[in-house]
Design an enzyme around this catalytic site. Structure first.
Site, PDB file in Angstrom:
ATOM      1  N   SER A 198       0.835  -1.196   0.000  1.00 36.58           N
ATOM      2  CA  SER A 198       0.000   0.000   0.000  1.00 36.58           C
ATOM      3  C   SER A 198       0.875   1.252   0.000  1.00 36.58           C
ATOM      4  CB  SER A 198      -0.955  -0.045   1.199  1.00 36.58           C
ATOM      5  OG  SER A 198      -1.965   0.927   1.085  1.00 36.58           O
ATOM      6  N   ASP A 219      -8.535  -5.066  -6.065  1.00 34.74           N
ATOM      7  CA  ASP A 219      -8.137  -4.043  -5.093  1.00 34.74           C
ATOM      8  C   ASP A 219      -9.052  -2.832  -5.236  1.00 34.74           C
ATOM      9  OD1 ASP A 219      -6.911  -2.203  -3.453  1.00 34.74           O
ATOM     10  OD2 ASP A 219      -4.941  -2.340  -4.396  1.00 34.74           O
ATOM     11  N   HIS A 233      -6.987  -5.659  -1.551  1.00 29.61           N
ATOM     12  CA  HIS A 233      -5.845  -4.794  -1.281  1.00 29.61           C
ATOM     13  C   HIS A 233      -4.833  -5.408  -0.322  1.00 29.61           C
ATOM     14  CE1 HIS A 233      -3.691  -1.023  -1.195  1.00 29.61           C
ATOM     15  NE2 HIS A 233      -3.797  -0.938   0.121  1.00 29.61           N
TER      16      HIS A 233
END
Length: 310
Positions: free
Chosen positions: A121, A215, A249
């Site tokens: 991330s 995601d 994600h």
């Protein structure tokens, strides 16, 4: 798994690290190196990795601890919302990350000449920035990261990367009342937002992108493909990209539960992260093997690539 005692290496309030075998705390000026020990008779030095998480902040050591059990010397690095580190990511300085990198590079239990980066991330774009501006990085694994700087301004020796712009009008609300922010960020290929594109053409490292195709934090597959295009257009080696259908994600180590929705620190709202349970679980097992094989290959150790199963 790791066992024994754990100490910390402090960098202006940040933290370090998990080492396999029997590494003991070693004072070094205002820093102190510590370790998670494990039951192992294997001698060092070990391939070194800096492990960086996302915008949730704080210090997360579980991934570093697990990798230490696989024969890596891993620095779990906090960069905000931890002790006396910044409370926000509005302004970050890459010199802090450089200090941590150099400590790991110079440690006698770390196999050189370079080290690896592992980021997920926001940690992914920080790893791309580190690889682009800093020396001594041989390999980097980016898990659902952005090819542009996000969340706040990044500074390094007179250079500045502004944060990628946003448009809240593109945010959707699901039937369950969660936000879907996948379209929140502007394109880093257009207008003034091009200034946020990380200059990865400067990087000398090899890259592996692990991508969840479901995601909903942002467009990770698009970012990975654009990074590949940019690297190749500038004469750099084509990165490895592994895409996982039905995966969201948060690609964690194997057997961690799927997080489909939770509070987003920067958005200050409940958001969906994407992912289908079975596909996500299978991808986490494969991704864990892939990143270890990649690091062993490029940091010294076992060579070869574990075939993707998905």
């Amino acid at each position: 798994m790791t066992s024994g005692t754990r100490e910390h290496l402090e960098l202006d309030g940040g933290l370090v690290s998990c080492f396999p075998a029997s590494v003991r705390p070693v004072p070094k000026g205002r820093e102190q190196l510590g370790a998670v020990t494990r039951a192992s008779t294997e001698p060092g030095p070990f391939p070194g990795i800096v492990d960086i998480f996302g915008a949730g902040g704080g210090l997360l050591e579980y991934r570093a601890s697990l990798l230490a059990g696989k024969g890596f010397a891993v620095m779990a690095l906090a960069y905000y919302k931890y002790e006396d580190l910044p409370k926000t990511i509005e302004t970050l300085h890459l010199e802090y990350f450089e200090e941590a990198l150099n400590y790991l590079l110079n440690h006698p239990e770390v196999k050189g000449p370079g080290v690896g980066l592992l980021g997920i991330s926001k940690g992914g774009d920080l790893c791309l920035s580190m690889a682009s501006f800093l020396k001594g990085i041989t390999a980097a694994v980016i898990i659902n990261g952005s090819v542009a700087n996000v969340g706040g301004t990044l500074h390094y020796k007179g250079e500045t990367l502004p944060p990628l712009g946003i448009n809240r009008n593109r945010v959707k609300v699901t039937k369950d009342g969660f936000l879907d922010i996948v379209d929140l960020l502007n394109s880093p290929l257009e207008g003034p937002d091009q200034k946020s594109f990380i200059p990865i053409e400067r990087a000398e490292s090899t890259f592996l992108f692990l991508v969840g195709q479901d995601d909903h934090n942002w467009k990770s597959e698009f970012y990975a493909n654009e990074a590949s295009k940019h690297l190749q257009a500038n004469g750099r080696k084509k990165p490895q990209i592994i895409c996982y259908p039905g995966v969201g994600h948060y690609i964690e180590p194997p057997y961690f539960p799927l997080c489909q929705a939770s509070l987003h620190t920067l958005a200050d709202s409940l958001v969906i992260w994407g992912g289908e349970p079975r596909a996500h679980a299978m991808a986490q097992v494969d991704a864990w093997k892939q990143l270890q094989t990649f690091f062993h290959k490029y940091l010294g150790g076992e060579e070869g690539t574990t075939p993707a199963k998905l």
